[in-house]
Every structure is written in C-alpha cells, then in structure tokens.
Design an enzyme around this catalytic site. Structure first.
Site, PDB file in Angstrom:
ATOM      1  N   ASP A  98       0.826  -1.200   0.000  1.00 19.66           N
ATOM      2  CA  ASP A  98       0.000   0.000   0.000  1.00 19.66           C
ATOM      3  C   ASP A  98       0.863   1.255   0.000  1.00 19.66           C
ATOM      4  O   ASP A  98       2.052   1.225   0.336  1.00 19.66           O
ATOM      5  CB  ASP A  98      -0.949   0.001   1.202  1.00 19.66           C
ATOM      6  N   ASP A 128       8.575   4.573  -0.875  1.00 23.01           N
ATOM      7  CA  ASP A 128       7.833   4.040   0.278  1.00 23.01           C
ATOM      8  C   ASP A 128       6.666   3.185  -0.207  1.00 23.01           C
ATOM      9  O   ASP A 128       5.529   3.645  -0.229  1.00 23.01           O
ATOM     10  CB  ASP A 128       7.331   5.186   1.143  1.00 23.01           C
ATOM     11  N   GLU A 162       0.161  -1.247   5.730  1.00 21.68           N
ATOM     12  CA  GLU A 162       1.237  -0.729   6.575  1.00 21.68           C
ATOM     13  C   GLU A 162       1.071   0.762   6.841  1.00 21.68           C
ATOM     14  O   GLU A 162       1.359   1.248   7.941  1.00 21.68           O
ATOM     15  CB  GLU A 162       2.595  -1.003   5.912  1.00 21.68           C
ATOM     16  N   GLU A 190      11.808  -2.281   5.457  1.00 23.71           N
ATOM     17  CA  GLU A 190      12.020  -0.968   4.860  1.00 23.71           C
ATOM     18  C   GLU A 190      12.789   0.009   5.753  1.00 23.71           C
ATOM     19  O   GLU A 190      13.009  -0.225   6.925  1.00 23.71           O
ATOM     20  CB  GLU A 190      10.678  -0.342   4.485  1.00 23.71           C
TER      21      GLU A 190
END
Length: 448
Positions: A98, A128, A162, A190
């Site tokens: 997402d 991201d 997330e 990440e």
C-alpha cells in the site's frame, strides 16, 4: 553460496537488477492508496501481480485477505539443503504494497504514471516502498532462474495496510497466520541501508530501532450554549489550550543505543566527540534529513486534526483533536506522564493505534553481512545504525521474537532531500539507486 556467486558473476545473462526499474514502474502504476478506511482500492491487484511474477519462476505463494481487497502475500523460498527446522531458522524479508494517497494536481508528473525523468523514477511508492518490493522481486527472479537459491530458508512477505498501522496486514498475519512465519528468526524490511552525506562522506544508515506509536484522540466536553453568552465550560477553549501545550512543548534530548552509535560516527566525521549536549548540533550535519533525525533524539507529539461545532453561534458540547505521538524505546513512561500533564483536567484520551517501540542490538552475523555488502558496492562509504521516527511492519513481526532491521539499500546523490520524499509530493528514486540496491541485496543473499 560462494560457488553461486562465482558462477553467476561470470554468467552474462545473470543480472540481479535487470528487471528492477520496470518492476517498480509496474507496481507504481497499480494504485494501492490507503486512506486509513475502506475507501481505497486495496492491495489485491498488486498482490496478485506479485504472485504472478513469482509463479513465472516457479515460486508458489499464498494470499491472505483480512477484509475484501485488503490482501497480503507470503511465499516460502530458499532452504536448499536445509529447512524450517534448521538451527538458524528462516529470514523474513518483508515489504508493504500500500501507499499513502497522492493528489495529482500537486505533482509535476502523475503520481501513478511511473514516469522516468532526469534519471529518476517518479511516482507514489517510489521510495515508500515499491522500490524495495521491486528490488526483491528482481533479485529473487534472477537468482531462481540462475539456480542460485539461498541455502537458508527465506520467507518473502508483501503486506497490506502498513500505511495505516498494519492492522489489516502484518498484524493479521502475526495474529492469525503465524504458522507461516514460525520458523523465522530474523527479518529485514524498509527504511534502512540508504545513504546520506555528512561533510562529503557517504554514510549508510541501517534501521535498528523504531519509536513507539501513540495515535491519540483527545476529547473535551463542556456545556453547550449560545455563542453570544458567557460560558466558562467551553469545550473548544479547553481542548485548544491542551493542544497548544502539547504542540509547543520542548521534549528533552534522550539518546538510545542506536543513536549513540550513529552520532559517534557523525562526530568522528565532524571531528568532535558526541554527547547529549552537542547531539542537536550533530543532527544538523544531516541537512534536510535533520527533520527526521531530530525527532529520534527525543519523544514527539504533534497535533494533526481538530474538530468541533456545527454553527458559528453555537458553543458545542464536545471538541476533539488527534495527536501523533511517538516515543523512544525506554522512555515510554516519561512520554505518557508528560502527555497527561500537558492535557490537564477534563481531557479524555483514547488510542487509534498504540504500538510499542523496539530496538535490536546492532551486532551479529546479519549486521556484518549488511555492512560487507554495502561496502563491497561502495568501498568509500561508512555504515551505522539509526532509530526510525516513523513506524513499519517490523512492530508486528517483532512480536514473533525476530531480530529486525531496516535494509533497503540505496546509494543517493548528496543533494537529494530523501527523507522529504516519504509521503511527500513528487516522490521519486534515482534509477541507478534501484540497480545499486538490487546488487547489494543480491550480495546479501549470498551472505545470509
């Protein structure tokens, strides 16, 4: 795996980053905007796309849908000559599908176009974190085709939700499907492994800790009445005073182990010994990234939303505010005690999301492997840990007892304000940083 490294390095058809740019473009073009409610498109289309890419090279996967359209994926990979019962356990490699929403009218390019311009790949999710998803897929597909499957079991995990706390993604996997992850002992995800520039020296930051999260709803109640009359029980005034106290409070500097190590490295470059007294000055060495680094040497609480009333001449009974609170590992009590004091009497607190901080010791084989692989691709760089101001899915996966790190390797130009691109307008990643990251990740899978 040394044999595989030697074999593949002489194989002209083997290129771990050969697909990374196109894979990232394709993922960006799949709109997975997460509005924090049920109004977005969800992650199902992206998860099915990832499943098809893995299936092309013979890797089976399983989809987990917590709610219609809210889809995560898990695939078991590697384990040649070993298995889930091995002493080392499996490595969990996780990325989310997402992205936060984007208003196209604010961007130079359409946020879901995946356009390449000026050496950058533009689009929502470019940093991201569809960049890492693409790196991982490119490397896994190349290695599988070349027969260079890691001896250690690896769990590939692509999650939903997330950006709204992971409650419909990683949390569901941990709470309801932990059997697919039970053999994992370590994890990477990440926000880490990217470079920043300190006085001309590239410094790669590996995430070894995260602040805790307290998304709070503050509610004040008072006496309703006519706006023309005196009212000493005004809910709006009471709430506004509390919000102002919280928003202007200066939190004291607190150094955690990860930040002590990082600031010591910065101090060495700057020619000074790091200590709490000069921590803020050393943080300024990060330039634009100081916005993030300044937030990880202290607790923070930022008011973000206000709501009250329905007519200008009516004093409402209730007023609400939302506050994004983040607290350092080891300083939870200080944070909540201070917030309570700043709120004062008559303010109720509830939580939209309350997640604990974490910190993994910056040592061991995995840290050594990450460091070696970064320096093999950039011998002039340096590597140090840092504490992340935001939150990632690691908060949920850590509940399984995993040693977790943020490792999304990117070599970035010194003039790029990288941290501003997270959730920002004109999000973009250098094309050569994607191929750099794929090469580092490929080396890393030889080392694990």
């Amino acid at each position: 795996m040394a044999e595989d490294r030697e074999r593949t390095s002489y194989d002209p058809s083997y290129d771990p980053g050969g697909e990374v740019v196109e894979l990232c473009r394709d993922l960006i073009r799949i709109d997975t905007s997460n509005y924090g409610d049920d109004s977005g498109p969800g992650e199902r289309k992206a998860a099915e796309h990832v499943a098809a890419l893995l299936d092309e090279v013979g890797i089976g996967s399983e989809l987990f849908e917590s709610e219609p359209g809210r889809t995560s994926l898990i695939a078991q990979w590697g384990g040649a000559g070993s298995g889930p019962g091995s002493d080392r356990g499996a490595l969990l490699v996780h990325g989310h599908l997402d992205v936060v929403p984007a208003a196209a009218e604010d961007w130079q390019v359409h946020p879901f176009s995946g356009e390449i311009r000026d050496g950058y790949l533009w689009g929502r999710g470019a940093v991201d974190m569809k960049d890492f998803d693409a790196m991982l897929l490119s490397v896994v597909r190349a290695r599988t085709r070349a027969g260079a499957v890691p001896e250690r079991p690896v769990v590939l995990c692509f999650t939903a939700d997330e950006e709204a706390g992971g409650h419909r993604g990683a949390q569901v996997l941990v709470d309801d499907h932990a059997d697919h992850l039970a053999h994992c002992t370590e994890a990477i995800g990440e926000v880490g492994g990217f470079s920043t520039s300190i006085r001309g020296q590239r410094l790669y930051l590996i995430e070894a800790a995260e602040k805790g999260m307290a998304w709070m709803r503050l509610t004040a109640r008072g006496r309703a009445g006519h706006g023309s009359m005196i009212n000493d029980e005004n809910a709006v005034s009471r709430l506004a005073e509390a919000v102002a106290r919280i928003g202007t409070y200066e939190w004291p500097v607190r150094l955690t182990p990860a930040m002590e190590t990082l600031l010591a490295a910065v101090g060495e470059i700057a020619g000074t010994a790091a200590n709490p007294e000069n921590a803020e000055a050393l943080v300024e060495e990060f330039g634009g990234a100081a916005r993030m680094m300044g937030a990880v040497i202290r607790n923070t609480a930022n008011p973000t939303m206000l709501q009250a009333g329905y007519k200008v001449n009516v004093i409402p009974t209730e007023a609400t505010a939302h506050v994004d609170g983040r607290f350092l590992p080891g300083y939870e009590d200080e944070f909540f005690d201070t917030v309570a004091e700043l709120c004062g009497e008559g303010i109720e607190r509830s939580y939209l999301s309350h997640q604990q901080p974490w910190e993994t010791p910056y040592d061991g084989d995995l840290v050594d492997a990450m460091t070696r692989c970064l320096l093999a691709e950039d011998p002039e760089g340096r590597v140090a840990p840092f504490l992340m101001s935001g939150g990632t899915d690691a908060k949920h996966f850590r509940k399984l007892g995993l040693r977790s790190y943020g490792f999304t390797p990117l070599r970035l130009p010194p003039d790029l304000d990288f941290t501003a691109l997270f959730h920002g307008v004109d999000e973009r990643v250098p094309v050569d940083a994607l191929t750099f990251g794929a090469r580092v990740l490929d080396r890393f899978l030889d080392e694990i």
